[in-house]
Design a protein around this motif. Structure first.
Motif, PDB file in Angstrom:
ATOM      1  N   LYS A   1      13.315  12.915   8.255  1.00 37.20           N
ATOM      2  CA  LYS A   1      12.067  12.190   9.292  1.00 37.20           C
ATOM      3  C   LYS A   1      11.807  10.747   8.737  1.00 37.20           C
ATOM      4  CE  LYS A   1       6.939  13.075  10.046  1.00 37.20           C
ATOM      5  NZ  LYS A   1       5.776  13.943   9.708  1.00 37.20           N
ATOM      6  N   VAL A   2      11.620  10.276   9.869  1.00 40.34           N
ATOM      7  CA  VAL A   2      11.013   8.733   9.732  1.00 40.34           C
ATOM      8  C   VAL A   2       9.729   8.319   9.695  1.00 40.34           C
ATOM      9  CG1 VAL A   2      11.594   6.461  10.686  1.00 40.34           C
ATOM     10  CG2 VAL A   2      13.402   8.022  10.576  1.00 40.34           C
ATOM     11  N   ILE A   3       9.214   7.827   9.001  1.00 39.36           N
ATOM     12  CA  ILE A   3       7.504   7.335   8.825  1.00 39.36           C
ATOM     13  C   ILE A   3       7.731   5.965   9.015  1.00 39.36           C
ATOM     14  CG2 ILE A   3       5.448   7.878   7.956  1.00 39.36           C
ATOM     15  CD1 ILE A   3       6.335  10.251   6.520  1.00 39.36           C
ATOM     16  N   ASP A   4       7.053   5.110   9.975  1.00 43.02           N
ATOM     17  CA  ASP A   4       7.298   3.706   9.863  1.00 43.02           C
ATOM     18  C   ASP A   4       5.921   2.955  10.052  1.00 43.02           C
ATOM     19  OD1 ASP A   4       6.722   4.376  12.604  1.00 43.02           O
ATOM     20  OD2 ASP A   4       8.269   3.399  13.469  1.00 43.02           O
ATOM     21  N   GLU A   5       4.955   3.852   9.658  1.00 39.10           N
ATOM     22  CA  GLU A   5       3.439   3.277   9.470  1.00 39.10           C
ATOM     23  C   GLU A   5       2.861   3.335   8.183  1.00 39.10           C
ATOM     24  OE1 GLU A   5       1.416   1.631  11.589  1.00 39.10           O
ATOM     25  OE2 GLU A   5       2.408   2.245  13.586  1.00 39.10           O
ATOM     26  N   SER A   6       2.553   2.397   7.506  1.00 36.71           N
ATOM     27  CA  SER A   6       2.162   2.296   6.171  1.00 36.71           C
ATOM     28  C   SER A   6       0.898   3.299   5.634  1.00 36.71           C
ATOM     29  CB  SER A   6       1.601   0.797   5.774  1.00 36.71           C
ATOM     30  OG  SER A   6       0.561   0.574   6.454  1.00 36.71           O
ATOM     31  N   LEU A   7      -0.047   3.459   6.531  1.00 39.00           N
ATOM     32  CA  LEU A   7      -1.046   4.350   6.347  1.00 39.00           C
ATOM     33  C   LEU A   7      -0.535   5.914   6.273  1.00 39.00           C
ATOM     34  CD1 LEU A   7      -3.862   4.759   5.449  1.00 39.00           C
ATOM     35  CD2 LEU A   7      -4.359   5.078   7.978  1.00 39.00           C
ATOM     36  N   ASP A   8       0.596   5.926   7.322  1.00 34.84           N
ATOM     37  CA  ASP A   8       1.151   7.548   7.342  1.00 34.84           C
ATOM     38  C   ASP A   8       1.966   7.730   6.179  1.00 34.84           C
ATOM     39  OD1 ASP A   8      -0.217   8.212   9.697  1.00 34.84           O
ATOM     40  OD2 ASP A   8       1.479   7.483  11.005  1.00 34.84           O
ATOM     41  N   ILE A   9       2.739   6.700   5.335  1.00 33.20           N
ATOM     42  CA  ILE A   9       3.336   6.799   4.386  1.00 33.20           C
ATOM     43  C   ILE A   9       2.558   7.137   2.995  1.00 33.20           C
ATOM     44  CG2 ILE A   9       4.965   5.718   2.709  1.00 33.20           C
ATOM     45  CD1 ILE A   9       6.149   3.999   5.113  1.00 33.20           C
ATOM     46  N   MET A  10       1.312   6.482   3.066  1.00 28.40           N
ATOM     47  CA  MET A  10       0.145   6.822   2.094  1.00 28.40           C
ATOM     48  C   MET A  10      -0.020   8.214   2.359  1.00 28.40           C
ATOM     49  SD  MET A  10      -2.203   3.217   2.022  1.00 28.40           S
ATOM     50  CE  MET A  10      -2.896   3.944   0.326  1.00 28.40           C
ATOM     51  N   LEU A  11      -0.450   8.728   3.434  1.00 28.30           N
ATOM     52  CA  LEU A  11      -0.872  10.094   3.602  1.00 28.30           C
ATOM     53  C   LEU A  11       0.136  11.012   3.036  1.00 28.30           C
ATOM     54  CD1 LEU A  11      -2.913   9.424   6.784  1.00 28.30           C
ATOM     55  CD2 LEU A  11      -3.924   9.939   4.476  1.00 28.30           C
ATOM     56  N   TRP A  12       1.476  10.834   3.526  1.00 33.65           N
ATOM     57  CA  TRP A  12       2.556  11.703   3.181  1.00 33.65           C
ATOM     58  C   TRP A  12       2.848  11.898   1.594  1.00 33.65           C
ATOM     59  CZ3 TRP A  12       6.961   9.996   0.353  1.00 33.65           C
ATOM     60  CH2 TRP A  12       7.977  10.984   0.103  1.00 33.65           C
ATOM     61  N   ALA A  13       2.720  10.596   0.767  1.00 35.82           N
ATOM     62  CA  ALA A  13       2.800  10.888  -0.240  1.00 35.82           C
ATOM     63  C   ALA A  13       1.425  11.445  -1.146  1.00 35.82           C
ATOM     64  CB  ALA A  13       2.834   9.403  -0.873  1.00 35.82           C
ATOM     65  N   LEU A  14       0.524  11.157  -0.557  1.00 38.09           N
ATOM     66  CA  LEU A  14      -0.817  11.868  -1.274  1.00 38.09           C
ATOM     67  C   LEU A  14      -0.998  13.256  -0.882  1.00 38.09           C
ATOM     68  CD1 LEU A  14      -3.330   8.931  -0.870  1.00 38.09           C
ATOM     69  CD2 LEU A  14      -2.099   9.354  -2.773  1.00 38.09           C
TER      70      LEU A  14
ATOM     71  N   ALA B   1      11.011  -2.141  13.547  1.00 35.64           N
ATOM     72  CA  ALA B   1      11.656  -3.417  12.839  1.00 35.64           C
ATOM     73  C   ALA B   1      10.845  -4.027  11.815  1.00 35.64           C
ATOM     74  CB  ALA B   1      12.278  -4.316  13.601  1.00 35.64           C
ATOM     75  N   THR B   2       9.620  -3.448  11.137  1.00 33.94           N
ATOM     76  CA  THR B   2       8.856  -4.153  10.344  1.00 33.94           C
ATOM     77  C   THR B   2       8.795  -2.926   9.115  1.00 33.94           C
ATOM     78  OG1 THR B   2       7.155  -2.685  11.455  1.00 33.94           O
ATOM     79  CG2 THR B   2       7.460  -4.819  11.957  1.00 33.94           C
ATOM     80  N   VAL B   3       8.442  -3.464   7.976  1.00 34.07           N
ATOM     81  CA  VAL B   3       8.436  -2.484   6.832  1.00 34.07           C
ATOM     82  C   VAL B   3       6.906  -2.375   6.614  1.00 34.07           C
ATOM     83  CG1 VAL B   3      10.268  -3.711   5.628  1.00 34.07           C
ATOM     84  CG2 VAL B   3       8.376  -5.010   5.324  1.00 34.07           C
ATOM     85  N   PRO B   4       6.640  -1.420   5.991  1.00 32.85           N
ATOM     86  CA  PRO B   4       7.394  -0.287   5.329  1.00 32.85           C
ATOM     87  C   PRO B   4       7.928   0.778   6.238  1.00 32.85           C
ATOM     88  CG  PRO B   4       5.494   0.534   4.701  1.00 32.85           C
ATOM     89  CD  PRO B   4       5.240  -0.836   5.681  1.00 32.85           C
TER      90      PRO B   4
ATOM     91  N   ARG C   1       0.694  -1.267  -0.087  1.00 29.91           N
ATOM     92  CA  ARG C   1       0.113  -0.172   0.105  1.00 29.91           C
ATOM     93  C   ARG C   1       0.828   1.189   0.186  1.00 29.91           C
ATOM     94  NH1 ARG C   1      -2.429  -0.057   6.387  1.00 29.91           N
ATOM     95  NH2 ARG C   1      -4.157  -1.074   5.306  1.00 29.91           N
ATOM     96  N   ALA C   2       2.147   1.208   0.500  1.00 30.80           N
ATOM     97  CA  ALA C   2       2.941   2.179   0.530  1.00 30.80           C
ATOM     98  C   ALA C   2       3.395   2.549  -0.789  1.00 30.80           C
ATOM     99  CB  ALA C   2       3.886   2.128   1.770  1.00 30.80           C
ATOM    100  N   ARG C   3       4.125   1.559  -1.391  1.00 31.59           N
ATOM    101  CA  ARG C   3       4.388   1.586  -2.809  1.00 31.59           C
ATOM    102  C   ARG C   3       3.352   2.146  -3.741  1.00 31.59           C
ATOM    103  NH1 ARG C   3       6.220  -3.598  -1.680  1.00 31.59           N
ATOM    104  NH2 ARG C   3       5.519  -4.260  -3.504  1.00 31.59           N
ATOM    105  N   LEU C   4       2.082   1.609  -3.606  1.00 35.38           N
ATOM    106  CA  LEU C   4       0.973   2.003  -4.343  1.00 35.38           C
ATOM    107  C   LEU C   4       0.737   3.645  -4.343  1.00 35.38           C
ATOM    108  CD1 LEU C   4      -1.259  -0.979  -3.685  1.00 35.38           C
ATOM    109  CD2 LEU C   4      -0.535  -0.246  -5.912  1.00 35.38           C
ATOM    110  N   ALA C   5       0.967   3.945  -3.073  1.00 36.90           N
ATOM    111  CA  ALA C   5       0.606   5.440  -2.979  1.00 36.90           C
ATOM    112  C   ALA C   5       1.687   6.542  -3.455  1.00 36.90           C
ATOM    113  CB  ALA C   5       0.484   5.765  -1.455  1.00 36.90           C
ATOM    114  N   ILE C   6       3.087   5.893  -3.342  1.00 33.13           N
ATOM    115  CA  ILE C   6       4.275   6.396  -3.767  1.00 33.13           C
ATOM    116  C   ILE C   6       4.438   6.497  -5.387  1.00 33.13           C
ATOM    117  CG2 ILE C   6       6.797   6.420  -3.794  1.00 33.13           C
ATOM    118  CD1 ILE C   6       6.733   5.431  -0.905  1.00 33.13           C
ATOM    119  N   THR C   7       3.926   5.511  -6.031  1.00 34.17           N
ATOM    120  CA  THR C   7       3.952   5.321  -7.405  1.00 34.17           C
ATOM    121  C   THR C   7       2.715   6.273  -7.930  1.00 34.17           C
ATOM    122  OG1 THR C   7       4.931   3.116  -7.279  1.00 34.17           O
ATOM    123  CG2 THR C   7       3.671   3.817  -9.235  1.00 34.17           C
ATOM    124  N   SER C   8       1.682   6.281  -7.408  1.00 33.63           N
ATOM    125  CA  SER C   8       0.598   7.096  -7.881  1.00 33.63           C
ATOM    126  C   SER C   8       0.922   8.393  -7.899  1.00 33.63           C
ATOM    127  CB  SER C   8      -0.677   6.867  -7.084  1.00 33.63           C
ATOM    128  OG  SER C   8      -1.758   7.564  -7.567  1.00 33.63           O
TER     129      SER C   8
END
Length: 218
Positions: free
Chosen positions: A64-77, A53-56, A20-27
């Motif tokens: 800045k470090v973002i280690d929650e997938s939904l937060d990465i999605m929101l960061w990208a969008l 110690a988990t991905v993404p 889900r993180a890669r999908l948002a980053i790519t979009s």
């Protein structure tokens, strides 16, 4: 070698959270340096960035470090949302989206793990775990019958956040899923699996090691 001024994304190809993180980053058309992780052999730099110690895990160009997938999605969008996955949602749609993602990441993921690895959870049968997961499929079926996608005619953040987990559920027993009473869910998932976006984010990359040349993604 790290590319200068690029965010760094630690990922694992088959992990639905990483998907889900890669999908948002790519979009969002954001370029990152991808570091493909083998979960049994996590790099020290990942462990240093995130105690989870988990991905993404994403480290932005500013550090800045973002280690929650939904937060990465929101960061990208928040930076660029050309497909309107997050922007232009009404308050009601935002509320439904949040409920869908919370259910997916909570109750559904709980039963998905037990359905997929039923031998590790002998308290109940695989059938029991699947039936509990089906409660979510039934809710999605109703929404998809009404809308085509979860919140309307097109994908939104809710679809993209949930679909990687439905994919995982489907492939536990694909023969059952293909005959299951959820035709709208099957069609929705098939469209996702056949999309160019999904194919782009599922390219295979070698395990990253310290000192390797940067792999640009997407």
């Amino acid at each position: 070698m790290t590319e200068p001024n690029l965010p760094v994304l630690y990922s694992f190809r088959r992990c639905p959270y990483a998907m889900r993180a890669r999908l948002a980053i790519t979009s969002s058309n954001i370029h990152t340096e991808l570091r493909e992780v083998v979960l049994k052999d996590k790099p020290a730099s990942l462990l240093a960035l995130s105690s989870k110690a988990t991905v993404p895990v994403l480290q932005t160009a500013e550090g800045k470090v973002i280690d929650e997938s939904l937060d990465i999605m929101l960061w990208a969008l928040q930076q660029h949302d050309p497909n309107n996955w997050q922007h232009n949602l009404s308050d009601a749609q935002q509320h439904i989206s949040q409920q869908l993602i919370e259910n997916n990441d909570g109750e559904f993921k709980f039963y998905l793990d037990r359905y997929k690895y039923a031998d590790r959870y002998p308290e109940h049968t695989e059938l029991h775990y699947r039936q509990q997961g089906e409660k979510t499929l039934a809710k999605l079926e109703s929404l998809l019958n009404n809308n085509g996608c979860l919140l309307g005619a097109n994908w939104t953040i809710a679809d993209i956040a949930v679909l990687p987990f439905i994919r995982q559920f489907a492939f536990v027993d694909k023969d059952w899923f293909d005959q299951s009473p959820y035709p709208a869910v099957r069609h929705w998932l098939d469209d996702f699996l056949e999309s160019e976006l999904f194919k782009r984010i599922m390219q295979k990359y070698p395990q990253w090691h310290e000192g390797d040349d940067a792999t640009l993604f997407p």
